[in-house]
Design a protein around this motif. Structure first.
Motif, PDB file in Angstrom:
ATOM      1  N   ALA A 193      98.833  76.711  40.771  1.00 13.94           N
ATOM      2  CA  ALA A 193      98.191  76.992  42.051  1.00 13.94           C
ATOM      3  C   ALA A 193      99.127  76.674  43.211  1.00 13.94           C
ATOM      4  O   ALA A 193      99.194  77.419  44.200  1.00 13.94           O
ATOM      5  N   ALA A 194      99.868  75.565  43.113  1.00  7.11           N
ATOM      6  CA  ALA A 194     100.822  75.214  44.166  1.00  7.11           C
ATOM      7  C   ALA A 194     101.930  76.256  44.270  1.00  7.11           C
ATOM      8  O   ALA A 194     102.368  76.601  45.377  1.00  7.11           O
ATOM      9  N   ILE A 195     102.404  76.756  43.121  1.00 11.70           N
ATOM     10  CA  ILE A 195     103.427  77.814  43.145  1.00 11.70           C
ATOM     11  C   ILE A 195     102.890  79.051  43.853  1.00 11.70           C
ATOM     12  O   ILE A 195     103.587  79.683  44.664  1.00 11.70           O
ATOM     13  N   ALA A 196     101.642  79.418  43.558  1.00 10.73           N
ATOM     14  CA  ALA A 196     101.047  80.585  44.219  1.00 10.73           C
ATOM     15  C   ALA A 196     100.944  80.364  45.719  1.00 10.73           C
ATOM     16  O   ALA A 196     101.231  81.277  46.513  1.00 10.73           O
ATOM     17  N   ILE A 197     100.538  79.158  46.134  1.00  9.20           N
ATOM     18  CA  ILE A 197     100.460  78.851  47.567  1.00  9.20           C
ATOM     19  C   ILE A 197     101.837  78.958  48.204  1.00  9.20           C
ATOM     20  O   ILE A 197     102.001  79.528  49.292  1.00  9.20           O
ATOM     21  N   GLY A 198     102.859  78.392  47.541  1.00 10.69           N
ATOM     22  CA  GLY A 198     104.206  78.449  48.084  1.00 10.69           C
ATOM     23  C   GLY A 198     104.708  79.873  48.209  1.00 10.69           C
ATOM     24  O   GLY A 198     105.335  80.238  49.214  1.00 10.69           O
ATOM     25  N   TYR A 199     104.429  80.694  47.206  1.00 10.21           N
ATOM     26  CA  TYR A 199     104.873  82.094  47.243  1.00 10.21           C
ATOM     27  C   TYR A 199     104.168  82.870  48.348  1.00 10.21           C
ATOM     28  O   TYR A 199     104.804  83.599  49.123  1.00 10.21           O
TER      29      TYR A 199
END
Length: 479
Positions: A458-464
Motif C-alpha cells: 500500500a505504501a508503494i502504491a501511495i508513493g507511486y
C-alpha cells in the motif's frame, strides 16, 4: 575567523560550511530522544517491584513519554518557527535534562510518570527541531547524508537503550537509567549552544495556535489511549475514547480552517507530495514496530531461545540500521530522493514477506535474513522521505512540517503496537502470546508479517501515485 566566514555566507544567502561539531550536537539530540524511549522498557519489571505496582500502572512510565511526544511534536516545531530553531532546541535540551534528573530522584510511581511526561515534552522539541535545523544549515547536496546520520543516531539510541539499561539496572539500580541521561544532556546543551549557528525567527512566522494545539492534543491522547488500553480487547471504554478522538479531530480541522495562524493548514494535505510522504511514513513505522512487538514472542516461544539469545537476535536490526544509515543518505544525495523512496519501500516489502515465510523453514537464520532486508530498506526510505519533504519547505514552516513527520512516525508506532499486536493475538489464538503454544505463535508470526507486507505494498502504491500526481502538476506548470 569561522564566525566571520559564516556571517558573510549568511548575508550572501549561501549556507556556511557545516562543522562536525554542529552535526554532533544535532546527532546527540536525536540519540537522546530515541534513548529516552528504549532505555525505560527494560526497567518495567524492576519498577513494578520497586513501587509494588501492577504492570497496568507501570506501563505508564513508557506511555507518558510517548504520549507527550506525540501530542506536542507539531506544536514544538511551530514554536521553533516562531522563536527560532536554536533557541527552542536549547530549551528542549534543558527540559529533557532536568526531567531526566527528576525521574531519577522521585519517590513515587506517579511522580515518575509526571517526570517522564516532562521528559517527553523535551524530547518532542529534540525530535522536531533536529530535522528542521538540518534543513536550515546543511547545503542541498548534503541534506541526504545529514538525514542519514540522524537516522543512524536514532538507531543507535534504540539499540543502546536495552543493553545500557540492563547493565545499569544490574549494577546501580533503576534510578541510574534516568540519571545517565543527565550528563549526556549537559554535553548536548554545551555543544548546541557553542556550535549550532544562531537562527532568527522566520519573518513570516505567525502566532501560536493555542486552541488548535489543545484540540490536537486531545484527539491524539484519546486515540493513543484507545489503541493501548483494554489489555488487547476492544471494549466500551475503547469505543468511547475512539469516538472522542474523532470528535476532537473534527473540531481541530474546523478550527484550523478558521484561525488566522493555524498549527496545521488543512490545505497542506492537498499537496500530493506532503500527504503521501506522511502516509508512507506512518505505514513504515507501523511495520517497524511489528518487529519489536511480534519478534520477541516468536523467538522465545516458537524457536525456544532464552532471554539472552532473544536480546542478541533483536539487536541485529538496530546494528544493521546503525551501519546503513549514513550510506543510505549518500545514496539519496546521488540518486535523488523520489527514486530512493520507492527502492526503500520495495526492500521493506520484500523483508516483511521474507519474515512471514523464511523463519518457518530456516529458523533463526531465516528471521535474521528477513531483518537484513527490511532494515536497510527502512534506512533508505527514512533518509529519502525526510529529504524529499524538507527540501522545498519555506523557512517559516520547516519546524511544523518536521513536527508533522515525527507525528506521523509516532502514530505509526502506536498503531503498530496495537493493531499488529491485535492481529498477532488473533492469529495465534491467545491474547497473551506467552500462553500460546509454539505452533500458534508461528502462525501468528506468519499472519502478522503478511499483513505488514500488505501495508508496504500500500505504501508503494501511495508513493507511486504521489509521484505521478507531482509529475502531472509540474507538467501543467511548465505548460
Amino acid at each position: 575567523m569561522q564566525s566571520n566566514t559564516n556571517g558573510a555566507a549568511e548575508r550572501s544567502g549561501a549556507k556556511p560550511r557545516v562543522s562536525g561539531w554542529v552535526l554532533a550536537s544535532l546527532a546527540l539530540s536525536m540519540l537522546l530522544s530515541s534513548l529516552g524511549i528504549s532505555i525505560a522498557n527494560v526497567a518495567l519489571p524492576a519498577l513494578a517491584q520497586a513501587f509494588d505496582a501492577p504492570f497496568q500502572h507501570v506501563q505508564w512510565v513508557v506511555l507518558a513519554y510517548l504520549l507527550a511526544v506525540t501530542i506536542m511534536i507539531v506544536s514544538a516545531g511551530r514554536l521553533g518557527d516562531i522563536f527560532g530553531h536554536k533557541r527552542v532546541l536549547l530549551f528542549g535540551i534543558a527540559l529533557f535534562m532536568l526531567a531526566s534528573a527528576a525521574c531519577g530522584l522521585v519517590s513515587s510511581l506517579w511522580m515518575l510518570v509526571a517526570a517522564r511526561a516532562l521528559q517527553g515534552l523535551g524530547a518532542s522539541v529534540l525530535m522536531a527541531l533536529t530535522i528542521a535545523s538540518v534543513r536550515d544549515i546543511v547545503a542541498d547536496g548534503k541534506t541526504g547524508s545529514a538525514m542519514g546520520l540522524l537516522g543512524t543516531m536514532s538507531a543507535i539510541g534504540t539499540a543502546l537503550g536495552p543493553s545500557l539499561g540492563g547493565f545499569l539496572l544490574a549494577s546501580a539500580g533503576w534510578r541510574a537509567i534516568f540519571l545517565v541521561m543527565v550528563p549526556l544532556g549537559v554535553l548536548n546543551l554545551l555543544l548546541a549552544s557553542r556550535f549550532l549557528p544562531a537562527s532568527r525567527p522566520a519573518q513570516k512566522a505567525a502566532g501560536f495556535d493555542g486552541p488548535g494545539t489543545l484540540l490536537l492534543g486531545a484527539a491524539l491522547a484519546a486515540f493513543a489511549l484507545a489503541a493501548t488500553s483494554g489489555g488487547g480487547r476492544f471494549g466500551w471504554s475503547n469505543a468511547v475514547l475512539l469516538a472522542g478522538a474523532l470528535v476532537a479531530g473534527g473540531l481541530f480541522l474546523l478550527v484550523e480552517a478558521r484561525v488566522a495562524s493555524p498549527l496545521i493548514r488543512p490545505s497542506a494535505f492537498r499537496n500530493a507530495g506532503l500527504s503521501g510522504s506522511l502516509a508512507m511514513n506512518m505505514l513504515v513505522s507501523t511495520v517497524m514496530m511489528a518487529t519489536f512487538v511480534v519478534g520477541p514472542f516468536y523467538l522465545s516461544r516458537a524457536l525456544g531461545l532464552n532471554a539472552a539469545s532473544v536480546g542478541l537476535v533483536l539487536s541485529v536490526g538496530p546494528v544493521i540500521a546503525t551501519l546503513t544509515g549514513i550510506p543510505a543518505g549518500r545514496v539519496v544525495d546521488r540518486l535523488g530522493a523520489s527514486a530512493v523512496v520507492l527502492v526503500g519501500l520495495t526492500l521493506m516489502a520484500a523483508g516483511a514477506f521474507a519474515l512471514a515465510t523464511m523463519p518457518a523453514a530456516a529458523g533463526v537464520a531465516g528471521y535474521i535474513a528477513g531483518i537484513a532486508v527490511l532494515t536497510p530498506g527502512y534506512q533508505l526510505f527514512q533518509a529519502a522521505n525526510n529529504t524529499a519533504v524538507m527540501m522545498d519547505v519555506a523557512p517559516d514552516r520547516r519546524g511544523v512540517v518536521s513536527g508533522m513527520l515525527s507525528l506521523s512516525r509516532n502514530l505509526g508506532l502506536i498503531i503498530g503496537a496495537s493493531v499488529i499486536g491485535a492481529v498477532f493475538a488473533l492469529a495465534s489464538g491467545a491474547i497473551d502470546g506467552a500462553a500460546a503454544p509454539p505452533e500458534a505463535v508461528a502462525a501468528g508470526m506468519r499472519t502478522s508479517f503478511a499483513v505488514a507486507g500488505g501495508l508496504m505494498l500500500a505504501a508503494i502504491a501511495i508513493g507511486y501515485l504521489s509521484r505521478r500526481r507531482l509529475d502531472v502538476a509540474l507538467a501543467e506548470d511548465r505548460g
